[in-house]
Design an enzyme around this catalytic site. Sequence first.
Site, PDB file in Angstrom:
ATOM      1  CG  ASN A   8     -78.533 -70.453 -87.530  1.00  0.00           C
ATOM      2  OD1 ASN A   8     -78.338 -71.240 -86.861  1.00  0.00           O
ATOM      3  ND2 ASN A   8     -78.697 -70.866 -88.876  1.00  0.00           N
ATOM      4  CD  GLN A  70     -76.566 -66.369 -93.727  1.00  0.00           C
ATOM      5  OE1 GLN A  70     -76.669 -66.924 -92.552  1.00  0.00           O
ATOM      6  NE2 GLN A  70     -77.483 -66.652 -94.375  1.00  0.00           N
ATOM      7  CD  GLU A 291     -37.538 -55.741 -61.621  1.00  0.00           C
ATOM      8  OE1 GLU A 291     -36.455 -55.113 -61.654  1.00  0.00           O
ATOM      9  OE2 GLU A 291     -38.322 -55.774 -62.467  1.00  0.00           O
ATOM     10  CG  ASN A 338     -44.313 -57.769 -59.677  1.00  0.00           C
ATOM     11  OD1 ASN A 338     -44.862 -58.847 -60.213  1.00  0.00           O
ATOM     12  ND2 ASN A 338     -43.769 -56.917 -60.528  1.00  0.00           N
ATOM     13  CG  HIS A 374     -40.710 -59.492 -68.693  1.00  0.00           C
ATOM     14  ND1 HIS A 374     -41.542 -58.538 -69.510  1.00  0.00           N
ATOM     15  CD2 HIS A 374     -40.587 -58.771 -67.384  1.00  0.00           C
ATOM     16  CE1 HIS A 374     -42.188 -57.591 -68.762  1.00  0.00           C
ATOM     17  NE2 HIS A 374     -41.703 -57.625 -67.503  1.00  0.00           N
ATOM     18  CD  GLU A 403     -43.691 -56.250 -64.767  1.00  0.00           C
ATOM     19  OE1 GLU A 403     -42.838 -56.499 -65.446  1.00  0.00           O
ATOM     20  OE2 GLU A 403     -43.835 -55.836 -63.528  1.00  0.00           O
ATOM     21  CG  ASP A 405     -43.004 -59.283 -72.185  1.00  0.00           C
ATOM     22  OD1 ASP A 405     -42.378 -59.811 -71.736  1.00  0.00           O
ATOM     23  OD2 ASP A 405     -42.918 -58.146 -72.187  1.00  0.00           O
TER      24      ASP A 405
HETATM   25  O1  9MR Z   1     -42.507 -50.844 -69.247  1.00  0.00           O
HETATM   26  C1  9MR Z   1     -41.522 -50.235 -68.616  1.00  0.00           C
HETATM   27  C2  9MR Z   1     -40.978 -49.242 -69.498  1.00  0.00           C
HETATM   28  O2  9MR Z   1     -41.578 -48.190 -70.182  1.00  0.00           O
HETATM   29  C3  9MR Z   1     -39.637 -48.415 -68.478  1.00  0.00           C
HETATM   30  O3  9MR Z   1     -38.910 -47.842 -69.382  1.00  0.00           O
HETATM   31  C4  9MR Z   1     -39.096 -49.407 -67.570  1.00  0.00           C
HETATM   32  C5  9MR Z   1     -37.966 -48.741 -66.860  1.00  0.00           C
HETATM   33  O4  9MR Z   1     -36.849 -49.641 -66.597  1.00  0.00           O
HETATM   34  O5  9MR Z   1     -39.897 -50.197 -66.865  1.00  0.00           O
HETATM   35  C6  9MR Z   1     -40.839 -51.002 -67.721  1.00  0.00           C
HETATM   36  O6  9MR Z   1     -41.550 -51.810 -66.984  1.00  0.00           O
HETATM   37  C7  9MR Z   1     -40.826 -52.557 -66.025  1.00  0.00           C
HETATM   38  C8  9MR Z   1     -41.559 -52.820 -64.794  1.00  0.00           C
HETATM   39  O7  9MR Z   1     -41.777 -51.538 -64.098  1.00  0.00           O
HETATM   40  C9  9MR Z   1     -40.981 -53.760 -63.825  1.00  0.00           C
HETATM   41  N1  9MR Z   1     -40.907 -55.148 -64.430  1.00  0.00           N
HETATM   42  C10 9MR Z   1     -39.911 -55.031 -65.590  1.00  0.00           C
HETATM   43  C11 9MR Z   1     -40.618 -54.132 -66.739  1.00  0.00           C
HETATM   44  C12 9MR Z   1     -39.798 -54.031 -67.877  1.00  0.00           C
HETATM   45  O8  9MR Z   1     -38.584 -53.429 -67.796  1.00  0.00           O
END
Ligand code: 9MR
Length: 511
Positions: A8, A70, A291, A338, A374, A403, A405
């Site tokens: 600017n 501004q 898993e 995973n 998670h 994933e 969170d």
């Molecule tokens: O976010 C997903 C949710 O909408 C479903 O109901 C659920 C089923 O168990 O799965 C969730 O996603 C999962 C993912 O596929 C694998 N890792 C765990 C996640 C959270 O449960």
Amino acid sequence: MTSGWRGNGTGNSGINMNSDGVSFTASGDGIGAVTDLAKPIQLEDAIIDMVVNVSPEFKASGTSLQIFAQIKGGDWAGEWNCWSGNELLTAGTDTAITCTISEGDKKFNQLDSDVQIGVQAKGTPTGTVTIKSGKVTLKQTASSSSSTGSVYSANVNSLRELADFTIGVAVSNNDSPTYNILTNASEKALVEKHFEQMTAGNIMKMSYLQNTQGNFTFANADAFVDYAKSKNMTVHGHALVWHAEYQVPAFMKSWSGSAADFITALETHITTVVDHFEAKGNLHSWDVVNEALTDGNPSTFRAVDSTFYIKSGNSAIYIEKAFLAARAAAPEATLYYNDYNIEQNGAKMTKLEEMLTDFKARNIPIDGVGFQMHVCQNYPSASSIAAAMKRVVDKGLKVKITELDVAINQPYCDSYPANKVSTFTQSIALAQKKRYCEIIKAYIDTVPAALRGGISVWGTTDANTWLNDLYRTEFNNEKISWPLLFDSNYNDKPALRGFADALQGVACTNL
Ligand code: 9MR
């Protein structure tokens, strides 16, 4: 900083953006660099903090810097009283400067116009000024459950632009009519702004793609992948094989044929699905098996609760068969195993490590490990997370956070419900900001660039997270997990700033 800033002032020769920051040549009064904060923005009483570094020429010119804000358009009203005198600046040294935005008539609470903020040179300067970092702290609380309409801005133009690895998000298609990425404009806007990869929250799981044997239904997943492609986004494939009851097709659960035929049926699923999405051109990575390990100590391959284990003749052989089939169908794709809780560096990681060593010895194709992540606000520690990731890095494999969170409330976190958090206060929001920052930082510090598969968050807003669904009873139907980067109204949370801070190399704080 590599985007979002411009010069600017009259005669500005432009700015230079690189990993060091934003620089400008201070060739005259009012020359500087600015960035936009999009409306609506409540900037009244906000604090702008910057770290600047001036050249010896600038220092010697005796001139000052001025942070300013501004209101764009109209008469461009502004806040001009924030002086950082030359005496505060040391050539070649990072210096913090600050400004509180304060105008009596509150015109900085803007609904109509965007606001630009920046810093400019004052007087007759020479030399260069580099903005190393900038932060805006808004005055209002960061409550995501508030209905006052107050809006926090993390001042992040686009998360993906701050990272040199892939930044992704899990989203819904027809599995959630309300939060469908194809029909919900707010979801779209947010995903397109910040992310470059999508994971299907559900619709690419087995029963969605092959509910009855031989009958593949790709329409919903195709629409999802095509949308991503139209926005230059990739899709991370999730998940080819997962034992979870609700999405294993009935024909597999009730399989009465031989184990060998079951494996063939599994391979057919994988080959058909991977072939189909290979053709799309924007799907280059897969969670091949999800898993498959138990949470016990010692951890073992899941058995009694896994259709795949049982129908393969009480054997974990389905895992390697799945990887082999995926590799055959997609020689170039990145193939992940995973799982959750492996970041806690315990028995589960030891079992996983054993599997990786075995796969390597027998040339079973696997490229990386997906850490679901998670996690809780206070557990596991960033150092445990880093230590677990290092064990995968040490095997020469990729690490992808698949994933992410950070739950504030979660029945398995922080002695819930004794320590239940009832209100998402500003201090909790800021603690979560720090936590996100520390996690991303642990990833960057631990995983070398070549092994970074990227980071995906498991959802967009706190309104639509699996935690709210799974723990409906515990949460008394309230949406109190608050685990994501955006609040229920699609506004930024401090967590987004924390994520960005780590990407920008800014210290992780709860300020
Ligand atoms: O976010 C997903 C949710 O909408 C479903 O109901 C659920 C089923 O168990 O799965 C969730 O996603 C999962 C993912 O596929 C694998 N890792 C765990 C996640 C959270 O449960």
